[in-house]
Design a protein around this motif. Structure first.
Motif, PDB file in Angstrom:
ATOM      1  N   ALA A  70       0.834  -1.201   0.000  1.00 30.35           N
ATOM      2  CA  ALA A  70       0.000   0.000   0.000  1.00 30.35           C
ATOM      3  C   ALA A  70       0.870   1.254   0.000  1.00 30.35           C
ATOM      4  CB  ALA A  70      -0.926   0.001   1.210  1.00 30.35           C
ATOM      5  N   ALA A  71       1.983   1.205   0.744  1.00 28.08           N
ATOM      6  CA  ALA A  71       2.892   2.353   0.788  1.00 28.08           C
ATOM      7  C   ALA A  71       3.555   2.574  -0.564  1.00 28.08           C
ATOM      8  CB  ALA A  71       3.948   2.126   1.863  1.00 28.08           C
ATOM      9  N   ARG A  72       3.923   1.468  -1.237  1.00 29.04           N
ATOM     10  CA  ARG A  72       4.550   1.593  -2.560  1.00 29.04           C
ATOM     11  C   ARG A  72       3.571   2.173  -3.566  1.00 29.04           C
ATOM     12  NH1 ARG A  72       6.507  -3.605  -1.312  1.00 29.04           N
ATOM     13  NH2 ARG A  72       5.038  -4.564  -2.793  1.00 29.04           N
ATOM     14  N   ILE A  73       2.319   1.725  -3.506  1.00 26.86           N
ATOM     15  CA  ILE A  73       1.305   2.239  -4.425  1.00 26.86           C
ATOM     16  C   ILE A  73       1.109   3.737  -4.205  1.00 26.86           C
ATOM     17  CG2 ILE A  73      -1.145   2.173  -5.035  1.00 26.86           C
ATOM     18  CD1 ILE A  73      -1.119  -0.806  -4.400  1.00 26.86           C
ATOM     19  N   ALA A  74       1.032   4.134  -2.935  1.00 32.64           N
ATOM     20  CA  ALA A  74       0.843   5.549  -2.614  1.00 32.64           C
ATOM     21  C   ALA A  74       1.984   6.392  -3.173  1.00 32.64           C
ATOM     22  CB  ALA A  74       0.727   5.727  -1.102  1.00 32.64           C
ATOM     23  N   GLN A  75       3.213   5.892  -3.044  1.00 30.72           N
ATOM     24  CA  GLN A  75       4.362   6.622  -3.579  1.00 30.72           C
ATOM     25  C   GLN A  75       4.274   6.760  -5.096  1.00 30.72           C
ATOM     26  OE1 GLN A  75       7.759   4.466  -2.167  1.00 30.72           O
ATOM     27  NE2 GLN A  75       7.392   4.986  -0.018  1.00 30.72           N
ATOM     28  N   SER A  76       3.724   5.739  -5.742  1.00 31.10           N
ATOM     29  CA  SER A  76       3.614   5.764  -7.200  1.00 31.10           C
ATOM     30  C   SER A  76       2.571   6.761  -7.676  1.00 31.10           C
ATOM     31  CB  SER A  76       3.274   4.361  -7.727  1.00 31.10           C
ATOM     32  OG  SER A  76       4.303   3.444  -7.418  1.00 31.10           O
ATOM     33  N   GLU A  77       1.664   7.169  -6.792  1.00 29.58           N
ATOM     34  CA  GLU A  77       0.652   8.154  -7.161  1.00 29.58           C
ATOM     35  C   GLU A  77       1.212   9.570  -7.206  1.00 29.58           C
ATOM     36  OE1 GLU A  77      -3.715   6.639  -5.990  1.00 29.58           O
ATOM     37  OE2 GLU A  77      -2.521   7.265  -4.265  1.00 29.58           O
ATOM     38  N   VAL A  78       2.375   9.769  -6.634  1.00 31.70           N
ATOM     39  CA  VAL A  78       2.997  11.096  -6.643  1.00 31.70           C
ATOM     40  C   VAL A  78       3.701  11.314  -7.980  1.00 31.70           C
ATOM     41  CG1 VAL A  78       4.653  12.642  -5.552  1.00 31.70           C
ATOM     42  CG2 VAL A  78       3.300  11.057  -4.143  1.00 31.70           C
ATOM     43  N   HIS A 218       1.649  16.970  -6.874  1.00 29.98           N
ATOM     44  CA  HIS A 218       0.870  16.553  -8.048  1.00 29.98           C
ATOM     45  C   HIS A 218       0.620  15.056  -7.928  1.00 29.98           C
ATOM     46  CE1 HIS A 218       0.589  16.308 -12.754  1.00 29.98           C
ATOM     47  NE2 HIS A 218      -0.524  15.925 -12.156  1.00 29.98           N
ATOM     48  N   LEU A 219      -0.654  14.668  -7.850  1.00 27.73           N
ATOM     49  CA  LEU A 219      -1.037  13.269  -7.696  1.00 27.73           C
ATOM     50  C   LEU A 219      -1.810  12.785  -8.900  1.00 27.73           C
ATOM     51  CD1 LEU A 219      -2.391  13.335  -4.005  1.00 27.73           C
ATOM     52  CD2 LEU A 219      -0.106  12.656  -4.766  1.00 27.73           C
ATOM     53  N   ARG A 220      -1.639  11.505  -9.229  1.00 24.90           N
ATOM     54  CA  ARG A 220      -2.455  10.862 -10.259  1.00 24.90           C
ATOM     55  C   ARG A 220      -2.926   9.517  -9.711  1.00 24.90           C
ATOM     56  NH1 ARG A 220       0.903  10.555 -14.606  1.00 24.90           N
ATOM     57  NH2 ARG A 220       0.181  12.561 -15.415  1.00 24.90           N
ATOM     58  N   LYS A 221      -4.230   9.326  -9.692  1.00 31.50           N
ATOM     59  CA  LYS A 221      -4.809   8.097  -9.158  1.00 31.50           C
ATOM     60  C   LYS A 221      -4.463   6.919 -10.055  1.00 31.50           C
ATOM     61  CE  LYS A 221      -9.300   6.100  -7.807  1.00 31.50           C
ATOM     62  NZ  LYS A 221      -8.946   5.793  -6.402  1.00 31.50           N
ATOM     63  N   LEU A 222      -4.007   5.837  -9.469  1.00 26.79           N
ATOM     64  CA  LEU A 222      -3.696   4.629 -10.219  1.00 26.79           C
ATOM     65  C   LEU A 222      -4.950   3.789 -10.403  1.00 26.79           C
ATOM     66  CD1 LEU A 222      -0.335   3.542  -8.533  1.00 26.79           C
ATOM     67  CD2 LEU A 222      -0.662   4.919 -10.585  1.00 26.79           C
ATOM     68  N   GLY A 224      -5.184   0.653 -10.252  1.00 26.33           N
ATOM     69  CA  GLY A 224      -5.203  -0.363  -9.208  1.00 26.33           C
ATOM     70  C   GLY A 224      -5.555   0.196  -7.854  1.00 26.33           C
ATOM     71  N   GLY A 225      -5.442   1.512  -7.732  1.00 18.43           N
ATOM     72  CA  GLY A 225      -5.860   2.166  -6.508  1.00 18.43           C
ATOM     73  C   GLY A 225      -4.732   2.405  -5.536  1.00 18.43           C
ATOM     74  N   GLY A 226      -4.813   3.502  -4.837  1.00 17.81           N
ATOM     75  CA  GLY A 226      -3.870   3.851  -3.794  1.00 17.81           C
ATOM     76  C   GLY A 226      -4.581   4.723  -2.778  1.00 17.81           C
ATOM     77  N   ASP A 227      -4.065   4.743  -1.558  1.00 19.49           N
ATOM     78  CA  ASP A 227      -4.755   5.467  -0.494  1.00 19.49           C
ATOM     79  C   ASP A 227      -4.460   6.960  -0.487  1.00 19.49           C
ATOM     80  OD1 ASP A 227      -5.976   3.192   0.410  1.00 19.49           O
ATOM     81  OD2 ASP A 227      -4.433   2.738   1.907  1.00 19.49           O
ATOM     82  N   LEU A 228      -3.345   7.367  -1.085  1.00 19.87           N
ATOM     83  CA  LEU A 228      -2.951   8.768  -0.998  1.00 19.87           C
ATOM     84  C   LEU A 228      -3.942   9.674  -1.724  1.00 19.87           C
ATOM     85  CD1 LEU A 228      -0.846  10.675   0.125  1.00 19.87           C
ATOM     86  CD2 LEU A 228       0.520  10.320  -1.942  1.00 19.87           C
TER      87      LEU A 228
END
Length: 253
Positions: A70-78, A218-222, A224-228
């Protein structure tokens, strides 16, 4: 225990267990078990379903995604972190506004800079609303304590209220436009949020500094989903719920 989140997501998207099974190449009975018995699909199936229904894996299957993933996914949204709002390329604001297809959300105290750097902002928003884009603009309530305090913290007592009144002269042209909601909020903002479909610019608020001099994420929703991204989106929706219309309705007039 049934997975009501998964069932609801499929229903909202007009999908049955048979249709989703065909898309994934699995037995419909497996899809039924995912919903009725809360069985957890394989990761590849979770990712595919999350992408189809546009929800996060962590929302549909809270226990399936490890905290580390979940932390990795959140980082990928940045996408990028800008050291200050003034460092955000002006064309980025324009691109996000013009590319929005479903929703535009603006949560600020005043946000005067947006109408200043986008001279055609109001006509653009009217055009987007005519295309069916849902537009929600939330400004600080001029009489709110949070607005007065923000001015004091920035060393410009009384200025924030004047900025809100100034920007309302622009947004007043959106009154009675379908698909446009303009409201006032009394919440203490820890961030200004600008949402454009599945992209978002989050302008952090730092004590003692005006917004142009504080970082923007700047965020972009994945798919697959992320919590950020969802955290800020949920915060935006909470303020919407607590806001009041900028203009009285006909029934209240």
């Amino acid at each position: 225990m049934p997975n009501d989140r998964l069932r609801d997501a499929l229903l909202r998207n007009g999908l049955t267990s048979v249709l989703i099974a065909e898309k994934l190449g699995v037995d419909p009975k497996s899809v039924e078990r995912w919903m009725t018995q809360d069985r957890t699909p394989y990761p590849r199936h979770r990712h595919a379903i999350a992408a189809i229904v546009r929800e996060s894996e962590s929302y549909l299957w809270p226990n399936a995604v490890s905290p580390e993933k979940a932390a990795r996914i959140a980082q990928s949204e940045v996408v990028q972190i800008h050291p200050r709002r003034a460092a955000v390329p002006p064309d980025l604001w324009g691109r996000l506004l013009r590319n929005a297809e479903s929703q535009i959300g603006i949560l600020v105290y005043a946000g005067v800079f947006l109408v200043e750097q986008e001279p055609k902002l109001i006509s653009l928003l009217r055009a987007k609303a005519a295309e069916g884009v849902q537009i929600r603009i939330l400004l600080g309530d001029p009489g709110a304590d949070a607005v007065a305090l923000k001015s004091v913290e920035e060393g410009t007592a009384g200025v924030m209220r004047a900025k809100i009144e100034q920007v309302m002269q622009y947004y007043g042209h959106l009154r009675d436009v379908d698909n446009v909601q303009v409201g006032f909020h009394q919440t203490t903002l820890y961030n200004s949020i600008y949402r454009f479909d599945d992209e978002m610019l989050v302008n952090t608020h730092v004590y003692g500094f005006p917004a142009p001099h504080t970082p923007v994420i700047h965020l972009r929703k994945l798919s697959g989903g992320g919590d950020l991204f969802d955290t800020y989106a949920d915060s935006f929706d909470r303020v919407v719920t607590a806001s009041r219309p900028a203009w009285p309705t006909e029934a209240a007039a």
